[in-house]
Scaffold this motif. Structure first.
Motif, PDB file in Angstrom:
ATOM      1  N   GLU A 102      33.714 -22.247  29.849  1.00  0.00           N
ATOM      2  CA  GLU A 102      34.545 -22.281  28.637  1.00  0.00           C
ATOM      3  C   GLU A 102      35.998 -22.578  28.989  1.00  0.00           C
ATOM      4  OE1 GLU A 102      33.899 -22.156  25.426  1.00  0.00           O
ATOM      5  OE2 GLU A 102      31.763 -21.713  25.527  1.00  0.00           O
ATOM      6  N   VAL A 103      36.486 -21.975  30.069  1.00  0.00           N
ATOM      7  CA  VAL A 103      37.866 -22.205  30.517  1.00  0.00           C
ATOM      8  C   VAL A 103      38.044 -23.678  30.880  1.00  0.00           C
ATOM      9  CG1 VAL A 103      39.519 -21.728  32.381  1.00  0.00           C
ATOM     10  CG2 VAL A 103      38.338 -19.844  31.251  1.00  0.00           C
ATOM     11  N   ALA A 104      37.106 -24.227  31.635  1.00  0.00           N
ATOM     12  CA  ALA A 104      37.188 -25.636  32.040  1.00  0.00           C
ATOM     13  C   ALA A 104      37.168 -26.552  30.817  1.00  0.00           C
ATOM     14  CB  ALA A 104      36.044 -25.975  32.982  1.00  0.00           C
ATOM     15  N   ALA A 105      36.306 -26.239  29.846  1.00  0.00           N
ATOM     16  CA  ALA A 105      36.224 -27.053  28.631  1.00  0.00           C
ATOM     17  C   ALA A 105      37.525 -26.981  27.832  1.00  0.00           C
ATOM     18  CB  ALA A 105      35.051 -26.594  27.782  1.00  0.00           C
ATOM     19  N   ALA A 106      38.115 -25.809  27.747  1.00  0.00           N
ATOM     20  CA  ALA A 106      39.362 -25.637  26.992  1.00  0.00           C
ATOM     21  C   ALA A 106      40.512 -26.367  27.672  1.00  0.00           C
ATOM     22  CB  ALA A 106      39.691 -24.157  26.839  1.00  0.00           C
ATOM     23  N   ILE A 107      40.541 -26.338  28.997  1.00  0.00           N
ATOM     24  CA  ILE A 107      41.595 -27.040  29.743  1.00  0.00           C
ATOM     25  C   ILE A 107      41.448 -28.549  29.522  1.00  0.00           C
ATOM     26  CG2 ILE A 107      42.417 -27.627  32.068  1.00  0.00           C
ATOM     27  CD1 ILE A 107      41.879 -24.667  32.819  1.00  0.00           C
ATOM     28  N   ALA A 108      40.215 -29.026  29.556  1.00  0.00           N
ATOM     29  CA  ALA A 108      39.971 -30.452  29.331  1.00  0.00           C
ATOM     30  C   ALA A 108      40.347 -30.850  27.903  1.00  0.00           C
ATOM     31  CB  ALA A 108      38.510 -30.774  29.613  1.00  0.00           C
ATOM     32  N   ALA A 109      40.025 -29.987  26.934  1.00  0.00           N
ATOM     33  CA  ALA A 109      40.302 -30.292  25.527  1.00  0.00           C
ATOM     34  C   ALA A 109      41.801 -30.348  25.238  1.00  0.00           C
ATOM     35  CB  ALA A 109      39.634 -29.256  24.631  1.00  0.00           C
ATOM     36  N   THR A 110      42.571 -29.487  25.888  1.00  0.00           N
ATOM     37  CA  THR A 110      44.015 -29.456  25.637  1.00  0.00           C
ATOM     38  C   THR A 110      44.777 -30.411  26.533  1.00  0.00           C
ATOM     39  OG1 THR A 110      44.326 -27.630  27.191  1.00  0.00           O
ATOM     40  CG2 THR A 110      44.026 -27.046  24.866  1.00  0.00           C
ATOM     41  N   GLY A 111      44.154 -30.855  27.601  1.00  0.00           N
ATOM     42  CA  GLY A 111      44.848 -31.707  28.556  1.00  0.00           C
ATOM     43  C   GLY A 111      45.913 -30.939  29.321  1.00  0.00           C
ATOM     44  N   MET A 122      44.770 -20.625  25.990  1.00  0.00           N
ATOM     45  CA  MET A 122      44.379 -19.298  25.483  1.00  0.00           C
ATOM     46  C   MET A 122      44.196 -19.323  23.965  1.00  0.00           C
ATOM     47  SD  MET A 122      43.795 -17.299  27.983  1.00  0.00           S
ATOM     48  CE  MET A 122      43.688 -15.718  27.161  1.00  0.00           C
ATOM     49  N   ALA A 123      44.990 -20.151  23.274  1.00  0.00           N
ATOM     50  CA  ALA A 123      44.867 -20.253  21.814  1.00  0.00           C
ATOM     51  C   ALA A 123      43.486 -20.778  21.426  1.00  0.00           C
ATOM     52  CB  ALA A 123      45.956 -21.162  21.258  1.00  0.00           C
ATOM     53  N   LEU A 129      36.000 -16.573  22.432  1.00  0.00           N
ATOM     54  CA  LEU A 129      35.472 -15.555  23.344  1.00  0.00           C
ATOM     55  C   LEU A 129      35.735 -14.124  22.904  1.00  0.00           C
ATOM     56  CD1 LEU A 129      36.440 -17.184  26.773  1.00  0.00           C
ATOM     57  CD2 LEU A 129      34.357 -17.484  25.444  1.00  0.00           C
ATOM     58  N   ALA A 130      36.436 -13.942  21.794  1.00  0.00           N
ATOM     59  CA  ALA A 130      36.785 -12.589  21.339  1.00  0.00           C
ATOM     60  C   ALA A 130      35.524 -11.742  21.192  1.00  0.00           C
ATOM     61  CB  ALA A 130      37.537 -12.649  20.021  1.00  0.00           C
ATOM     62  N   GLY A 131      35.519 -10.593  21.839  1.00  0.00           N
ATOM     63  CA  GLY A 131      34.394  -9.674  21.761  1.00  0.00           C
ATOM     64  C   GLY A 131      33.263  -9.992  22.720  1.00  0.00           C
ATOM     65  N   SER A 139      42.146 -14.556  30.910  1.00  0.00           N
ATOM     66  CA  SER A 139      43.525 -14.954  31.172  1.00  0.00           C
ATOM     67  C   SER A 139      43.733 -15.226  32.658  1.00  0.00           C
ATOM     68  CB  SER A 139      44.473 -13.860  30.685  1.00  0.00           C
ATOM     69  OG  SER A 139      45.805 -14.182  30.987  1.00  0.00           O
ATOM     70  N   ALA A 140      43.178 -14.374  33.503  1.00  0.00           N
ATOM     71  CA  ALA A 140      43.301 -14.551  34.949  1.00  0.00           C
ATOM     72  C   ALA A 140      42.580 -15.834  35.387  1.00  0.00           C
ATOM     73  CB  ALA A 140      42.724 -13.353  35.677  1.00  0.00           C
ATOM     74  N   ALA A 141      41.426 -16.121  34.784  1.00  0.00           N
ATOM     75  CA  ALA A 141      40.683 -17.332  35.128  1.00  0.00           C
ATOM     76  C   ALA A 141      41.457 -18.586  34.713  1.00  0.00           C
ATOM     77  CB  ALA A 141      39.315 -17.317  34.458  1.00  0.00           C
ATOM     78  N   VAL A 142      42.091 -18.536  33.541  1.00  0.00           N
ATOM     79  CA  VAL A 142      42.898 -19.661  33.064  1.00  0.00           C
ATOM     80  C   VAL A 142      44.077 -19.872  33.999  1.00  0.00           C
ATOM     81  CG1 VAL A 142      44.413 -20.470  31.207  1.00  0.00           C
ATOM     82  CG2 VAL A 142      42.192 -19.462  30.649  1.00  0.00           C
ATOM     83  N   LYS A 143      44.730 -18.787  34.364  1.00  0.00           N
ATOM     84  CA  LYS A 143      45.896 -18.866  35.249  1.00  0.00           C
ATOM     85  C   LYS A 143      45.507 -19.484  36.592  1.00  0.00           C
ATOM     86  CE  LYS A 143      49.705 -15.900  35.603  1.00  0.00           C
ATOM     87  NZ  LYS A 143      50.216 -14.543  35.551  1.00  0.00           N
ATOM     88  N   ALA A 144      44.392 -19.035  37.145  1.00  0.00           N
ATOM     89  CA  ALA A 144      43.927 -19.574  38.427  1.00  0.00           C
ATOM     90  C   ALA A 144      43.563 -21.058  38.317  1.00  0.00           C
ATOM     91  CB  ALA A 144      42.716 -18.783  38.912  1.00  0.00           C
ATOM     92  N   ALA A 145      42.898 -21.423  37.219  1.00  0.00           N
ATOM     93  CA  ALA A 145      42.500 -22.830  37.035  1.00  0.00           C
ATOM     94  C   ALA A 145      43.726 -23.720  36.859  1.00  0.00           C
ATOM     95  CB  ALA A 145      41.566 -22.948  35.848  1.00  0.00           C
TER      96      ALA A 145
END
Length: 149
Positions: A102-111, A122-123, A129-131, A139-145
């Motif tokens: 999901e993190v990888a897909a979101a990063i690709a979608a936002t560029g 994160m937006a 992913l809520a819940g 957040s840590a995974a996004v930061k690392a990616a």
């Protein structure tokens, strides 16, 4: 059946079964839901109910840590019982691999190109992913990616 209706039905079942521990926890949850409805003048949907449950779960986890650190295992056990009841209403948790996907897909979608784009990523992830995942870990995974980008 909505989550709110399910909780109400579970409260009635706990009353009939005279399950005081379960009833007490569900009453705390319904009180928190009613408080949110009154304070914000909104009708709760499943997303808002999940947010309330998630907050209560986090409170229980924090309490358990504090009680165990203070040597109060009796109180920690009560909190653990409440935590088990509350987590039953949460959707199935995602695995680490699913969160990473999901993190990888979101990063690709936002560029997103670096750490300065973390808010955009994160937006997108928060409502998805809520819940279903610990947002601190997400957040840590996004930061690392983004640090690798």
């Amino acid at each position: 059946m909505s989550l709110k209706e399910q909780i109400t039905e579970d409260m009635k079942a706990a009353m009939r079964a005279k399950d005081s521990a379960r009833l007490g926890t569900i009453r705390l949850l319904t009180a928190a839901m009613k408080q949110k409805e009154v304070d914000e003048r909104v009708e709760l949907n499943d997303t808002l109910v999940l947010a309330i449950i998630e907050k209560m779960v986090k409170q229980r986890k924090d309490s358990i840590t504090q009680f165990e650190a203070g040597g109060r295992q009796d109180l920690a056990d009560i909190e653990k019982a409440e935590l088990a009841i509350l987590t039953a209403y949460m959707p199935a948790a995602l695995s680490d691999a699913e969160v990473q996907a999901e993190v990888a897909a979101a990063i690709a979608a936002t560029g997103a190109a670096g750490p300065q784009d973390m808010g955009k990523v994160m937006a997108i992830l928060k409502p998805k992913l809520a819940g279903r995942a610990d947002m601190t870990a997400v957040s840590a995974a996004v930061k690392a990616a983004l640090a690798k980008a």
